[in-house]
Design a protein around this motif. Structure first.
Motif, PDB file in Angstrom:
ATOM      1  N   ASP A   7       0.818  -1.217   0.000  1.00 38.39           N
ATOM      2  CA  ASP A   7       0.000   0.000   0.000  1.00 38.39           C
ATOM      3  C   ASP A   7       0.848   1.262   0.000  1.00 38.39           C
ATOM      4  O   ASP A   7       2.077   1.220   0.176  1.00 38.39           O
ATOM      5  N   GLU A   8       0.159   2.394  -0.148  1.00 37.04           N
ATOM      6  CA  GLU A   8       0.827   3.684  -0.254  1.00 37.04           C
ATOM      7  C   GLU A   8       1.513   4.102   1.039  1.00 37.04           C
ATOM      8  O   GLU A   8       2.380   4.985   1.030  1.00 37.04           O
ATOM      9  N   ASP A   9       1.172   3.482   2.179  1.00 41.98           N
ATOM     10  CA  ASP A   9       1.796   3.848   3.455  1.00 41.98           C
ATOM     11  C   ASP A   9       3.068   3.057   3.745  1.00 41.98           C
ATOM     12  O   ASP A   9       3.619   3.134   4.838  1.00 41.98           O
ATOM     13  N   VAL A  10       3.555   2.299   2.766  1.00 39.25           N
ATOM     14  CA  VAL A  10       4.764   1.490   2.925  1.00 39.25           C
ATOM     15  C   VAL A  10       5.864   2.070   2.045  1.00 39.25           C
ATOM     16  O   VAL A  10       5.652   2.320   0.855  1.00 39.25           O
ATOM     17  N   ASP A  11       7.035   2.294   2.630  1.00 40.32           N
ATOM     18  CA  ASP A  11       8.182   2.814   1.879  1.00 40.32           C
ATOM     19  C   ASP A  11       8.911   1.649   1.228  1.00 40.32           C
ATOM     20  O   ASP A  11       9.598   0.875   1.905  1.00 40.32           O
ATOM     21  N   ILE A  12       8.760   1.505  -0.093  1.00 37.37           N
ATOM     22  CA  ILE A  12       9.343   0.345  -0.772  1.00 37.37           C
ATOM     23  C   ILE A  12      10.860   0.455  -0.916  1.00 37.37           C
ATOM     24  O   ILE A  12      11.504  -0.488  -1.389  1.00 37.37           O
ATOM     25  N   HIS A  13      11.444   1.573  -0.503  1.00 38.14           N
ATOM     26  CA  HIS A  13      12.899   1.701  -0.525  1.00 38.14           C
ATOM     27  C   HIS A  13      13.509   1.268   0.811  1.00 38.14           C
ATOM     28  O   HIS A  13      14.727   1.375   0.991  1.00 38.14           O
ATOM     29  N   LYS A  14      12.677   0.778   1.727  1.00 40.26           N
ATOM     30  CA  LYS A  14      13.151   0.246   3.005  1.00 40.26           C
ATOM     31  C   LYS A  14      12.696  -1.205   3.117  1.00 40.26           C
ATOM     32  O   LYS A  14      11.499  -1.486   3.220  1.00 40.26           O
ATOM     33  N   ALA A  15      13.656  -2.118   3.107  1.00 40.25           N
ATOM     34  CA  ALA A  15      13.336  -3.551   3.116  1.00 40.25           C
ATOM     35  C   ALA A  15      12.508  -3.927   4.339  1.00 40.25           C
ATOM     36  O   ALA A  15      11.608  -4.781   4.262  1.00 40.25           O
ATOM     37  N   GLU A  16      12.774  -3.294   5.483  1.00 40.29           N
ATOM     38  CA  GLU A  16      12.042  -3.654   6.694  1.00 40.29           C
ATOM     39  C   GLU A  16      10.560  -3.300   6.583  1.00 40.29           C
ATOM     40  O   GLU A  16       9.704  -3.978   7.156  1.00 40.29           O
ATOM     41  N   GLU A  17      10.243  -2.239   5.829  1.00 39.54           N
ATOM     42  CA  GLU A  17       8.843  -1.867   5.650  1.00 39.54           C
ATOM     43  C   GLU A  17       8.132  -2.871   4.750  1.00 39.54           C
ATOM     44  O   GLU A  17       6.976  -3.234   4.994  1.00 39.54           O
ATOM     45  N   VAL A  18       8.815  -3.315   3.695  1.00 45.81           N
ATOM     46  CA  VAL A  18       8.213  -4.318   2.807  1.00 45.81           C
ATOM     47  C   VAL A  18       7.980  -5.621   3.562  1.00 45.81           C
ATOM     48  O   VAL A  18       6.906  -6.240   3.447  1.00 45.81           O
ATOM     49  N   LEU A  19       8.954  -6.039   4.355  1.00 45.18           N
ATOM     50  CA  LEU A  19       8.793  -7.277   5.135  1.00 45.18           C
ATOM     51  C   LEU A  19       7.679  -7.127   6.165  1.00 45.18           C
ATOM     52  O   LEU A  19       6.946  -8.080   6.442  1.00 45.18           O
ATOM     53  N   TRP A  20       7.522  -5.923   6.733  1.00 47.56           N
ATOM     54  CA  TRP A  20       6.415  -5.684   7.669  1.00 47.56           C
ATOM     55  C   TRP A  20       5.076  -5.874   6.958  1.00 47.56           C
ATOM     56  O   TRP A  20       4.153  -6.506   7.497  1.00 47.56           O
ATOM     57  N   ALA A  21       4.951  -5.348   5.734  1.00 46.24           N
ATOM     58  CA  ALA A  21       3.695  -5.482   5.001  1.00 46.24           C
ATOM     59  C   ALA A  21       3.408  -6.949   4.686  1.00 46.24           C
ATOM     60  O   ALA A  21       2.267  -7.413   4.796  1.00 46.24           O
ATOM     61  N   ILE A  22       4.441  -7.693   4.310  1.00 41.36           N
ATOM     62  CA  ILE A  22       4.253  -9.125   4.042  1.00 41.36           C
ATOM     63  C   ILE A  22       3.852  -9.849   5.320  1.00 41.36           C
ATOM     64  O   ILE A  22       2.970 -10.717   5.318  1.00 41.36           O
ATOM     65  N   GLY A  23       4.486  -9.468   6.430  1.00 40.24           N
ATOM     66  CA  GLY A  23       4.186 -10.142   7.689  1.00 40.24           C
ATOM     67  C   GLY A  23       2.801  -9.844   8.238  1.00 40.24           C
ATOM     68  O   GLY A  23       2.206 -10.685   8.933  1.00 40.24           O
ATOM     69  N   THR A  24       2.233  -8.669   7.920  1.00 39.33           N
ATOM     70  CA  THR A  24       0.989  -8.261   8.587  1.00 39.33           C
ATOM     71  C   THR A  24      -0.212  -8.121   7.650  1.00 39.33           C
ATOM     72  O   THR A  24      -1.346  -8.040   8.121  1.00 39.33           O
ATOM     73  N   ARG A  25       0.021  -8.077   6.319  1.00 38.69           N
ATOM     74  CA  ARG A  25      -1.088  -7.833   5.392  1.00 38.69           C
ATOM     75  C   ARG A  25      -1.199  -8.906   4.305  1.00 38.69           C
ATOM     76  O   ARG A  25      -1.955  -8.738   3.345  1.00 38.69           O
ATOM     77  N   PHE A  26      -0.466  -9.963   4.454  1.00 38.39           N
ATOM     78  CA  PHE A  26      -0.373 -10.981   3.416  1.00 38.39           C
ATOM     79  C   PHE A  26      -0.893 -12.315   3.937  1.00 38.39           C
ATOM     80  O   PHE A  26      -0.497 -12.775   5.002  1.00 38.39           O
ATOM     81  N   ASN A  27      -1.809 -12.924   3.183  1.00 40.40           N
ATOM     82  CA  ASN A  27      -2.353 -14.235   3.532  1.00 40.40           C
ATOM     83  C   ASN A  27      -1.807 -15.270   2.533  1.00 40.40           C
ATOM     84  O   ASN A  27      -2.205 -15.280   1.365  1.00 40.40           O
ATOM     85  N   PRO A  28      -0.897 -16.137   2.949  1.00 38.86           N
ATOM     86  CA  PRO A  28      -0.311 -17.114   2.023  1.00 38.86           C
ATOM     87  C   PRO A  28      -1.347 -18.020   1.359  1.00 38.86           C
ATOM     88  O   PRO A  28      -1.088 -18.569   0.294  1.00 38.86           O
ATOM     89  N   ASP A  29      -2.509 -18.155   1.974  1.00 34.33           N
ATOM     90  CA  ASP A  29      -3.539 -19.039   1.421  1.00 34.33           C
ATOM     91  C   ASP A  29      -4.210 -18.433   0.191  1.00 34.33           C
ATOM     92  O   ASP A  29      -4.643 -19.163  -0.706  1.00 34.33           O
TER      93      ASP A  29
END
Length: 473
Positions: free
Chosen positions: A370-392
């Motif tokens: 989403d627009e509230d994630v800084d894609i130039h910071k790896a930790e922000e991308v990993l946070w989005a995957i960890g909290t907004r992503f459903n592997p199913d």
């Protein structure tokens, strides 16, 4: 015509306190590779062991700050500005009678690639390699030129290997080999870095990247005719290597460290380039493009990919609200990060498919946030995957795709030297919140903000590294 070149850009870097200048003696074959890895900004070496008349520079466009300087814009506007200039249209180059690249002309027995301070990239490289050349060839039938940045192993004084990915340059070479002819090639090295960006930009076949360079510079590139081949080269280049790619000739080369940070790619029987002339400035600067751990090679290839995908993805469904695209250097050019606001269900999937099926073979993994994630910071991308992503439900796997031939994690169908191929799969990861069509569900995943966010800033306060010692009351 503007007189922008490598030297004017180095002057701009110096004026903006963005250049690191090394005065100590350094060996390009034994020491310089790791120093390019260590620097946090563009670097210029002024004392080269064994090459007293030379200077060597590199890491010019690794960071957004220097990319912005090259374009004359803010760092946040680099990708949109590239797209804006591209959309304005190509600017044809102009032929001039002479230029600085002709101050010294070496032909015949004077041709010797070992006179250039070529840098050894990686410890286990089979030989020194030129990785910063703008390899220029022409379609045998139409005469339209093409640029590519190709790896050139220095084999002896007038021969190099030449690694060709089966794309535009290889298509030219197929034409010449089918006709039983050697293919003329000119290899300028060292110019304004926007020419390097144009060289790495994947444009439709039949577009001359020197005209794209004119669009990026917003001025025609002045070109001179070569000495020994029927081609042209930038008049303000530092060096121009001329010669022919030999039809029907292949020679073993390698191993080499490459942009994916491994030695397992491109080693094999590859075409051979025979050098017929070297022209250069009297006080030449060798422009190096390091290819090891998250350095300029990755950023330089990634920048035009970002611009291409930014334009492409915003046109998905007629319009998709894509804010930024980043080809993260730490992803080996195979990972694309997309910052967007989804407004319709299924829109993220369409955008992910667009990223994985563009003019570039590189993208293997596309991640949308989403627009509230800084894609130039790896930790922000990993946070989005960890909290907004459903592997199913949020993994989208595509099998049986043609991928980049230097992606060594995938099976190789044909080896280097011919129709080099790898086939594997691609994956899209939706780490976005629900679309704005489902506002209630979307707000459930709203990101927390610290109290006072945007109202007070630490940089504006009086701050020291000492604790105040107060007398007891």
């Amino acid at each position: 015509m503007l007189e922008k070149d490598l030297r004017t850009f180095l002057d701009e870097l110096e004026a903006n306190d963005l250049l690191r200048v090394v005065h100590s003696p350094v060996d390009p074959a034994a020491e310089m590779g790791t120093l390019f890895d260590q620097t946090d900004r563009p670097i210029l070496f002024e004392n080269i062991r064994g090459f007293e008349d030379w200077r060597v520079c590199g890491e010019l466009l690794t960071k957004r700050t220097t990319q912005a300087l090259a374009l004359g814009c803010e760092p946040k506007d680099v990708v949109p500005e590239l797209v804006r200039r591209y959309r304005k249209g190509l600017v044809p180059f102009e032929i001039v009678e002479d230029g600085p690249c002709k101050e010294v002309i070496l032909t015949g027995d004077d041709v010797d690639l070992n006179r250039l301070p070529v840098v050894k990239h990686s410890r286990k490289d089979g030989n020194i390699t030129i990785g910063s050349g703008m390899n220029y060839t022409r379609d045998l039938e139409t005469g339209i030129g093409n640029l590519a940045m190709l790896r050139m192993e220095v084999q002896d004084r007038n021969h190099t290997g030449m690694l060709l990915v089966p794309r535009h340059t290889y298509r030219h070479f197929e034409q010449y080999e089918a006709a039983g002819e050697d293919m003329p090639m000119a290899v300028p090295i060292g110019h304004h870095p926007l020419l390097d960006v144009a060289t790495n930009w994947t444009v439709p076949y039949g577009v001359d990247e020197f005209e794209l360079a004119g669009a990026l510079l917003e001025s025609p590139v002045p070109m001179v005719r070569c000495e020994t081949v029927d081609l042209v080269a930038p008049a303000r280049a530092e060096i121009v290597i001329e010669g022919k790619l030999l039809a029907g000739v292949r020679k073993a080369e390698g191993p080499f460290g490459e942009f994916q940070c491994s030695y397992a790619s491109g080693t094999g029987d590859n075409p051979v380039f025979e050098v017929s002339a070297i022209t250069l400035r009297r006080d030449p600067i060798y422009r190096h493009c390091q290819s090891t751990n998250f350095v300029e090679h990755q950023s330089l290839n990634g920048l035009p990919m970002e611009a291409h995908l930014y334009e492409r993805l915003r046109e998905v469904e007629g319009f998709s609200d894509v804010h930024d695209v980043h080809c993260a250097p730490y992803g080996g050019q195979f990972v694309i990060l997309i910052r967007m606001t989804p407004h319709y269900e299924g829109q993220v999937v369409n955008v992910l498919m667009g990223a994985l099926s563009s003019a570039y073979l590189h993208p293997k993994v596309a991640i949308a946030v989403d627009e509230d994630v800084d894609i130039h910071k790896a930790e922000e991308v990993l946070w989005a995957i960890g909290t907004r992503f459903n592997p199913d439900t949020d993994v989208h796997l595509i099998r049986g795709t043609r991928n980049h031939p230097m992606d060594v994690a995938l099976p190789q169908v044909a080896p280097p030297g011919a129709r080099w191929q790898r086939v594997g799969g691609k994956i899209g990861i939706d780490a976005c919140r629900p679309s704005t069509f489902q506002l209630e569900e979307r707000e459930l995943l709203e990101r927390t903000e610290p109290q006072g966010e945007g109202e007070i800033f630490l940089k504006d306060l009086e701050v020291t590294n000492r604790i105040s010692r107060r007398a007891p009351v």
